[in-house]
Design an enzyme around this catalytic site. Structure first.
Site, PDB file in Angstrom:
ATOM      1  N   HIS A 378      49.408  32.386  41.975  1.00 49.55           N
ATOM      2  CA  HIS A 378      48.611  32.002  40.810  1.00 49.55           C
ATOM      3  C   HIS A 378      47.500  31.004  41.094  1.00 49.55           C
ATOM      4  O   HIS A 378      46.782  30.627  40.169  1.00 49.55           O
ATOM      5  CB  HIS A 378      49.515  31.399  39.725  1.00 49.55           C
ATOM      6  CG  HIS A 378      50.275  32.420  38.941  1.00 49.55           C
ATOM      7  ND1 HIS A 378      49.768  33.040  37.836  1.00 49.55           N
ATOM      8  CD2 HIS A 378      51.513  32.947  39.123  1.00 49.55           C
ATOM      9  CE1 HIS A 378      50.655  33.896  37.353  1.00 49.55           C
ATOM     10  NE2 HIS A 378      51.730  33.863  38.120  1.00 49.55           N
ATOM     11  N   LYS A 569      41.821  24.582  27.021  1.00 49.98           N
ATOM     12  CA  LYS A 569      42.607  24.890  28.220  1.00 49.98           C
ATOM     13  C   LYS A 569      43.102  23.559  28.767  1.00 49.98           C
ATOM     14  O   LYS A 569      42.719  22.507  28.263  1.00 49.98           O
ATOM     15  CB  LYS A 569      41.748  25.609  29.268  1.00 49.98           C
ATOM     16  CG  LYS A 569      40.397  24.958  29.532  1.00 49.98           C
ATOM     17  CD  LYS A 569      39.507  25.783  30.460  1.00 49.98           C
ATOM     18  CE  LYS A 569      38.892  26.971  29.804  1.00 49.98           C
ATOM     19  NZ  LYS A 569      39.439  28.248  30.168  1.00 49.98           N
ATOM     20  N   LYS A 575      38.249  22.925  35.917  1.00 50.20           N
ATOM     21  CA  LYS A 575      37.840  23.672  34.717  1.00 50.20           C
ATOM     22  C   LYS A 575      36.536  23.121  34.132  1.00 50.20           C
ATOM     23  O   LYS A 575      35.952  23.705  33.239  1.00 50.20           O
ATOM     24  CB  LYS A 575      38.974  23.671  33.685  1.00 50.20           C
ATOM     25  CG  LYS A 575      40.200  24.465  34.171  1.00 50.20           C
ATOM     26  CD  LYS A 575      41.330  24.462  33.160  1.00 50.20           C
ATOM     27  CE  LYS A 575      42.598  25.119  33.663  1.00 50.20           C
ATOM     28  NZ  LYS A 575      42.568  26.584  33.667  1.00 50.20           N
TER      29      LYS A 575
END
Length: 842
Positions: A378, A569, A575
């Protein structure tokens, strides 16, 4: 302006919610009253809202139970291959409404509660989120369970029943404050304890090598008590099981101390065992090498494998004579999917079971393990990869350490035969990393012990092969696959955006809900004025409803005609919420400079939790809230720009904000976001994406047409080139006046007048050691945002682009993802066949 729907309108609406037949409504009311009567010890007239919620939940659960039992009987009779999805996180959210959607009960329940004088939305709001996950990985597991049931796969989710899930976030004075999430305090109507399947899990002790084989002795035992939650498929009467383990101390735990008068202490010490399932570690993409975490990882694996082997051996329902003793057929009947490296111990634990307990030879056991296990990666961020100290293993799991050394020794032997004399490669590919303290590389263990390794978006799977696991790819290229993530259209469209689901169903029918590729048919309506108007109207209704929610929560007046620009998020440097902040400041400065200009109004919303120990992420939250304080209170700006920090972002809030969003921010540095699934939810719900070519954005641009997304910034090769050349933040700061102005305002205390130096750490990080190169993409991002503002002024052109996006969503259904896992990794065939409902003759 469109009015929000009334309750009456909602009740008249929509086939996709299921038919409210009169007999259904009558039955539901009867059952509801029965449950209320038995749930209440007190007088019926003083029932609380929570009593009503529990009565409704139990009424709906009744519809599940018969289907659940029949599904399990069906599996035992058919004896299909079973898949076990092992994950330390399942971010389920709420269950009531999702169950009603999947069983086609929503309209009937709505009508029944209405006739009883209750408001179904109010009752739904009482349910606690099952927040047993941090973000994408845990929510993906939840979507996968929905799809596995909807595709008729004999599937089980296995994890931990954390007493406390992901913390509740409060914003106090602009800072994140964590509160424990005591989600079980009122009980959980959706789970069923199964003490008959309790299993022992061993820790510590020592290893004895005897003539009869290897024995792990003098261990401490903790019991794993399973709780089962039903997982209904979409209208196919199939109900699968998510089994979560809770840690219990055995009765004799430490009671030997009783002999020396330590009885009270001995009973109190039981907590030490039960702490294993107490709390979810709140880290996303960050590895914390704590002993308790390793205990959790082994706990779920050890209990689950005992369950898997028990079920494999006694596969024929109700048959005592049919017992499978030959474990060599395990891979034909069992597939184990490891959701990241957290359940990696399944590999040595299955080896221990086969070799030490079942007495198989090493080679035979290893063949079974590799054919049974598969691994999903992931992340490629180095700080996220699990590396456990050997010393910790030696103490906690001594037998597993021996097994891992043996696996590594045979693996190294194979590599040295393939690449004679290449010592550097041996070092890179070893499961044991040498250094100040030896560490076990869990990703390497997963790759060596699995027959399939997959990334979660095409670009991510390529990066894995080219960089992080390049040596392993060169050695075993056939192991490596891609499985682009997906989301379930049931929760993320039908349930959270019924208006849009219905507008689509009116044009192309309802079958798209189980076959999302059918959304391509919407391209026929891209120039249809009525359809364009309908899509825009639903969006406006969702915005009005969310604006009302925000006004109630935050006491801020929201302009529902402004563009809802949303980034929700986990808060993480990669990010790049900081890039968003720089855009807000730039926009603010422009409005101040030319207040008379016709600016496109925006309400910018940012939400997400920061890991409690992640200082930079917490500073980012404080910066966002501080910018909001200045911008929102500036009379010159008015309602043309508002900044809202969405507190306590979680599944339930996502279900409200995503259908109301116009613009979705997916702006990670290219090559850092493995996939993203929030990006898919926004796309399906009619928001346009501004993003980098990272993760699944790449495939979204391919499916909808790159011209229908706002793509900006460096691509992966550009980032790699910059890494080689060196990234010089100061050159951008000196060259771009608007960037310089924004940074000077942050560092000079403009947004923190009482503490001018408050953000000096963030400023120095951005200027000196920003791994994620925020400034390098600033100019392209601002220009791209200008294009967004311009298009928003043309509602028709905007909505046509929205329709292109919705029509391109088919690929991003988790049904497609799971069908690929089933066929290409697990050797199973999905099916859309319905099984008979409990009240149908079989």
């Amino acid at each position: 302006m469109a009015k929000p729907l009334t309750d009456q309108d909602k009740r008249k609406q929509i086939s996709v919610r299921g038919l409210a037949g009169v007999e259904n409504v009558t039955d539901l009311k009867t059952n509801f009253n029965r449950h209320l009567h038995f749930t209440l010890v007190k007088d019926r007239n003083v029932a609380t809202k929570r009593d009503y919620y529990f009565a409704l939940a139990n009424t709906v659960r009744d519809f599940l139970v018969g289907r659940w039992i029949r599904t399990q009987q069906h599996y035992y009779e058919k004896d299909p291959k079973r898949v076990y999805y092992l994950s330390l996180e399942f971010y389920m959210g709420r269950t009531l409404q999702n169950t009603m959607v999947n069983l086609a009960l929503e309209n009937a329940c709505d009508e029944a509660t209405y006739q009883l004088g209750l408001d179904m939305e109010e009752l739904q709001d009482i349910e606690e989120d099952a927040g047993l996950g941090n973000g994408g990985l845990g929510r993906l597991a939840a979507c996968f369970l929905d799809s596995m049931a909807s595709l008729g796969l004999a599937a089980y989710g296995y994890g931990i029943r954390y007493e406390f899930g992901i913390f509740n976030q409060k914003i106090v004075d602009g800072w994140q404050v964590e509160e424990a999430d005591d989600w079980l305090r009122y009980g959980n109507p959706w789970e069923k304890a199964r003490p008959e399947y309790m299993r022992p899990v061993h820790y510590y002790g020592r290893v004895e090598h005897t003539d009869e084989g290897v024995k792990w002795v003098d261990t401490q035992v903790v019991l794993a008590l399973p709780y089962d939650t039903p997982v209904p498929g979409y209208r196919n009467n199939i109900v699968n099981t998510m089994r979560l383990w809770s840690a219990k101390a055995p009765c004799d735990f430490n009671l030997k101390d009783f002999n020396v008068g330590g009885y009270i202490q001995a009973v109190l010490d039981r907590n030490l065992a039960e702490n294993i399932s107490r709390v979810l570690y709140p880290n996303d993409n960050f590895f914390e090498g704590k002993e308790l975490r390793l205990k959790q990882e082994y706990f779920v694996v050890a209990a689950t494998l005992q369950d898997i082997i028990r079920r494999f051996k006694a596969s024929k329902f109700g048959s005592t004579e049919f017992v499978r003793l030959d474990l060599s057929t395990l891979p034909e009947k069992v597939a184990i999917q490891l959701n990241d490296t957290h359940p990696a111990l399944a590999i040595p634990e299955l080896m221990r079971t086969l070799v030490d307990i079942e007495k198989l030879s090493w080679d035979k056991a290893w063949d079974i393990v590799v054919r049974t296990c598969a691994y999903t990666n992931h992340t490629v961020l180095p700080e996220a990869l699990e590396r456990w100290p050997v010393d910790l293993f030696q103490n906690l799991l001594p037998r597993h350490l021996e097994i891992i050394y043996e696996i590594n020794s045979r693996h190294m032997e194979r590599i040295s035969k393939l690449y004679p004399g290449d010592l550097d490669r041996l070092r890179r590919m070893s499961l044991i990393e040498e250094g100040d303290s030896k560490k076990i590389n869990m990703a390497h263990l997963c790759i060596v012990g699995s027959h399939a390794v997959n990334g979660v978006a095409r670009i991510h799977s390529e990066i894995i092969k080219d960089t992080v696991f390049k040596d392993f790819y060169e050695t075993d290229p056939e192991k490596f696959q891609n499985k682009t993530n997906g989301i379930t259209p049931r929760r993320w469209l039908v349930m959270c955006n019924p208006g849009l689901a219905e507008v689509i169903a009116e044009r192309i029918g309802e079958e798209y809900i189980r076959d999302l590729d059918q959304l391509k048919q919407l391209l026929e309506f891209v120039d249809d004025d009525t359809f364009i108007r309908d899509v825009a109207k639903v969006k406006q209704e969702n915005k009005m409803k969310f604006a009302a929610h925000l006004e109630e929560q935050y006491k801020v007046k929201i302009n529902p005609n402004s563009m809802f620009d949303v980034q929700v998020k986990r808060i993480h440097e990669y990010k790049r919420q900081l890039l968003n902040c720089l855009h807000i400041i730039t926009l603010y400065n422009r409005i101040k400079k030319e207040p008379k200009k016709a600016w496109t109004p925006r309400t910018i919303m940012i939400g997400g939790k920061a890991a409690p120990g992640y200082h930079t992420a917490k500073m980012i939250i404080k910066l966002i809230t501080s910018i909001g304080d200045i911008v929102n209170n500036d009379p010159v700006v008015g309602d043309r720009l508002k900044v809202i920090y969405l507190e306590n972002y979680r599944v339930t809030l996502a279900e409200k904000v995503i259908p109301a969003s116009d613009l979705s921010e997916q702006i990670s540095t290219a090559g850092t976001e493995a996939s993203g699934t929030g990006n898919m939810k926004f796309m399906l719900n009619g928001a346009l994406t501004i993003g980098t070519m990272d993760g699944a954005n790449v495939e979204m641009a391919e499916e909808a047409g790159e011209e229908n997304l706002f793509i900006f910034g460096m691509r992966v090769p550009d980032v790699e080139a910059m890494d080689k050349k060196g990234y010089d933040a100061a050159s951008y700061y000196n060259r771009l006046p608007e960037l310089k102005q924004a940074m000077d305002q942050i560092s000079g205390g403009f947004f923190s007048p009482r503490e001018p130096d408050l953000f000096k750490d963030l400023v120095s990080m951005l200027m000196q050691h920003d791994r994620f190169k925020v400034f390098a993409d600033y100019e392209a991002y601002i220009k791209c945002q200008d294009r967004v503002s311009a298009l928003y002024k043309d509602p028709k052109a905007w909505t046509k682009m929205v329709i292109h996006n919705i029509a391109g969503c088919g690929k991003f259904s988790s049904d497609r993802t799971i069908s690929q896992y089933a066929r290409e990794i697990w050797g199973m065939e999905p099916s859309l066949e319905k099984i008979a409902a409990p009240d149908d003759p079989r």
